[in-house]
Design a protein around this motif. Structure first.
Motif, PDB file in Angstrom:
ATOM      1  N   ALA A   1       0.971  -1.154   0.224  1.00 43.36           N
ATOM      2  CA  ALA A   1       0.600   0.463   0.470  1.00 43.36           C
ATOM      3  C   ALA A   1       0.807   1.224  -0.362  1.00 43.36           C
ATOM      4  N   VAL A   2       1.098   1.260  -1.033  1.00 42.91           N
ATOM      5  CA  VAL A   2       1.742   3.209  -1.274  1.00 42.91           C
ATOM      6  C   VAL A   2       1.032   4.565  -1.501  1.00 42.91           C
ATOM      7  N   PRO A   3       0.622   5.476  -0.362  1.00 40.25           N
ATOM      8  CA  PRO A   3      -0.102   6.588  -0.049  1.00 40.25           C
ATOM      9  C   PRO A   3      -0.458   7.144  -1.546  1.00 40.25           C
ATOM     10  N   SER A   4      -1.122   7.802  -1.674  1.00 40.69           N
ATOM     11  CA  SER A   4      -1.152   8.998  -3.455  1.00 40.69           C
ATOM     12  C   SER A   4      -0.999   7.524  -4.216  1.00 40.69           C
ATOM     13  N   ARG A   5      -0.464   6.687  -4.698  1.00 41.46           N
ATOM     14  CA  ARG A   5      -0.667   5.187  -5.646  1.00 41.46           C
ATOM     15  C   ARG A   5      -1.822   4.171  -5.833  1.00 41.46           C
ATOM     16  N   GLY A   6      -1.530   3.523  -4.250  1.00 37.49           N
ATOM     17  CA  GLY A   6      -2.940   2.775  -4.094  1.00 37.49           C
ATOM     18  C   GLY A   6      -2.274   1.696  -3.371  1.00 37.49           C
ATOM     19  N   TYR A   7      -2.824   0.365  -4.059  1.00 41.22           N
ATOM     20  CA  TYR A   7      -2.513  -1.050  -3.534  1.00 41.22           C
ATOM     21  C   TYR A   7      -2.122  -2.170  -4.757  1.00 41.22           C
ATOM     22  N   ARG A   8      -0.618  -2.805  -4.288  1.00 36.29           N
ATOM     23  CA  ARG A   8      -0.229  -3.659  -5.681  1.00 36.29           C
ATOM     24  C   ARG A   8      -0.227  -4.971  -4.828  1.00 36.29           C
ATOM     25  N   LEU A   9      -0.533  -5.801  -5.742  1.00 33.61           N
ATOM     26  CA  LEU A   9      -0.309  -7.287  -4.994  1.00 33.61           C
ATOM     27  C   LEU A   9       0.725  -8.171  -5.843  1.00 33.61           C
ATOM     28  N   VAL A  10       1.452  -8.317  -4.064  1.00 33.69           N
ATOM     29  CA  VAL A  10       2.930  -8.209  -4.650  1.00 33.69           C
ATOM     30  C   VAL A  10       2.812 -10.499  -4.971  1.00 33.69           C
ATOM     31  N   SER A  11       2.080 -10.567  -4.593  1.00 32.00           N
ATOM     32  CA  SER A  11       1.914 -12.591  -4.413  1.00 32.00           C
ATOM     33  C   SER A  11       1.185 -12.869  -3.863  1.00 32.00           C
ATOM     34  N   PRO A  12       0.427 -13.489  -4.575  1.00 26.96           N
ATOM     35  CA  PRO A  12      -0.936 -14.272  -3.186  1.00 26.96           C
ATOM     36  C   PRO A  12       0.119 -15.786  -2.311  1.00 26.96           C
ATOM     37  N   PRO A  13      -0.468 -15.681  -1.858  1.00 28.00           N
ATOM     38  CA  PRO A  13      -0.859 -17.549  -1.379  1.00 28.00           C
ATOM     39  C   PRO A  13      -0.373 -18.691  -1.903  1.00 28.00           C
ATOM     40  N   ASP A  14       0.428 -19.851  -2.396  1.00 28.66           N
ATOM     41  CA  ASP A  14       0.746 -20.468  -2.652  1.00 28.66           C
ATOM     42  C   ASP A  14      -0.552 -21.460  -2.780  1.00 28.66           C
ATOM     43  N   LEU A  15      -0.747 -21.641  -4.338  1.00 26.21           N
ATOM     44  CA  LEU A  15      -1.972 -22.970  -4.635  1.00 26.21           C
ATOM     45  C   LEU A  15      -3.414 -22.185  -3.698  1.00 26.21           C
TER      46      LEU A  15
END
Ligand code: BTN
Length: 322
Positions: free
Chosen positions: A49-63
């Motif tokens: 979560a970066v202020p002024s940019r928003g949210y970014r999915l870095v990695s999902p849980p395995d399987l």
């Protein structure tokens, strides 16, 4: 879990999803979005979560079944079931086939199997947290005699997925062993329920040795089995590989329906390491030697023997001699 939010994150493909966009799309306040992000994080999704940019999915849980299904959305995979441990994903998928209305396009995945099944009644080594064990439930409009086509198709899809996703030159050894560096990196086991003239429900099980290390294999397998990690020196993402296998399978399945068997046989031949080799084929008590010259339309192996005669083999274990 808020699936719409996860879908927005997945569709942003590693870019930032603005808090405002998410709040508009979900019809909730920015604080409400934040609360849903916290819930996804609690489920193991790593989200920046970066202020002024928003949210970014870095990695999902395995399987993660929700993540896998969202990535496959729009195609024919309608249901992804993930077990921590089962006896065999093929067994679990076969019991779905026995239901009153089996669902075409269900995928059963497990982190580990206690009774993983291999070809010819063998067992399949299935330790936890390392590999891919998946079974697909399909209701194909095919005659039982055409069932081997689905296995050939699965071998083509798996070899291509490994090539694309792991950048490794996977090949196919007849009938459907996936090979890397001359050793077996995966295998396919097809089972089915049939009526006399059509396949009622088929299960195609794929096992891929992904992040297993040499020590995970018993000594008697170390000379003949390998993993993507051992061959490439890199740990591979199981989610990404599963998605690539399923997408590739779906693409080839559509080709089969639209154009028939020829394109699949041609691609199988292109990826096969067996054709042109001198081989020994063992089935039951019998062993024969010859040069593997082709496969038939039904996926059987055509051997040319030293005396010039041809022999067609429908099942067995192949050893490449040179
Ligand atoms: C072979 O012997 O080459 C075929 C191995 C197939 C293993 C896979 S793992 C997922 C699915 N579930 C099983 O029990 N077997 C298949």
């Amino acid at each position: 879990m808020n699936r719409t939010l996860l879908r927005l994150l997945v569709r942003s493909r590693g870019d930032y999803l603005s808090g405002q966009h998410a709040s508009d799309a979900l019809g909730m306040t920015r604080a409400g979005v934040w609360k849903q992000i916290t819930k996804l994080r609690e489920l193991g999704f790593v989200i920046e979560a970066v202020p002024s940019r928003g949210y970014r999915l870095v990695s999902p849980p395995d399987l993660s079944p929700d993540y896998l299904l969202l990535c496959l959305e729009g195609g024919f995979w309608g249901n992804v079931i993930v077990h921590d441990r089962v006896d065999s994903t093929n067994e679990a998928a076969m019991s779905l086939c026995g239901e009153a209305v089996p669902q075409h396009g269900t995928v059963v995945i497990a982190d580990s199997q206690s009774k993983g099944r291999g070809r010819l009644g063998r067992s399949w080594l299935s330790p936890p947290r390392k590999n891919v064990y998946l079974s697909m439930v399909l209701l194909p409009d095919l005659a039982p005699r055409d069932a081997p086509l689905l296995t050939l198709l699965a071998a083509v899809a798996s070899a291509e997925a490994i090539r694309r996703q792991c950048n490794a030159p996977a090949a196919i050894k007849w009938p459907n062993d996936l090979m890397l560096g001359g050793k077996k990196v995966g295998g396919i086991l097809t089972e089915m329920r049939t009526d006399p003239d059509r396949i009622r429900c088929s299960v195609i099980g794929i096992g891929l040795n992904v992040n297993a290390r040499t020590g995970d294999f018993p000594p008697e397998l170390r000379e003949i089995a390998t993993s993507l990690l051992i061959e490439t020196g890199i740990r591979h993402d199981r989610n990404a590989l599963v998605i690539e296998v399923l997408r590739s399978f779906e693409d080839w399945y559509r080709v089969l329906i639209a154009q028939g068997r020829e394109p699949i046989l041609a691609e199988w031949r292109r990826l096969a390491s067996t054709l042109g080799k001198d081989v020994r084929v063992t089935f039951g008590e019998e062993t024969i030697r010859g040069t593997a010259v082709d496969i038939t339309d039904e996926g059987m192996l055509v051997l040319r023997r030293d005396d010039g005669t041809q022999r067609i083999v429908s099942a067995g274990d192949v050893t490449h001699l040179r």
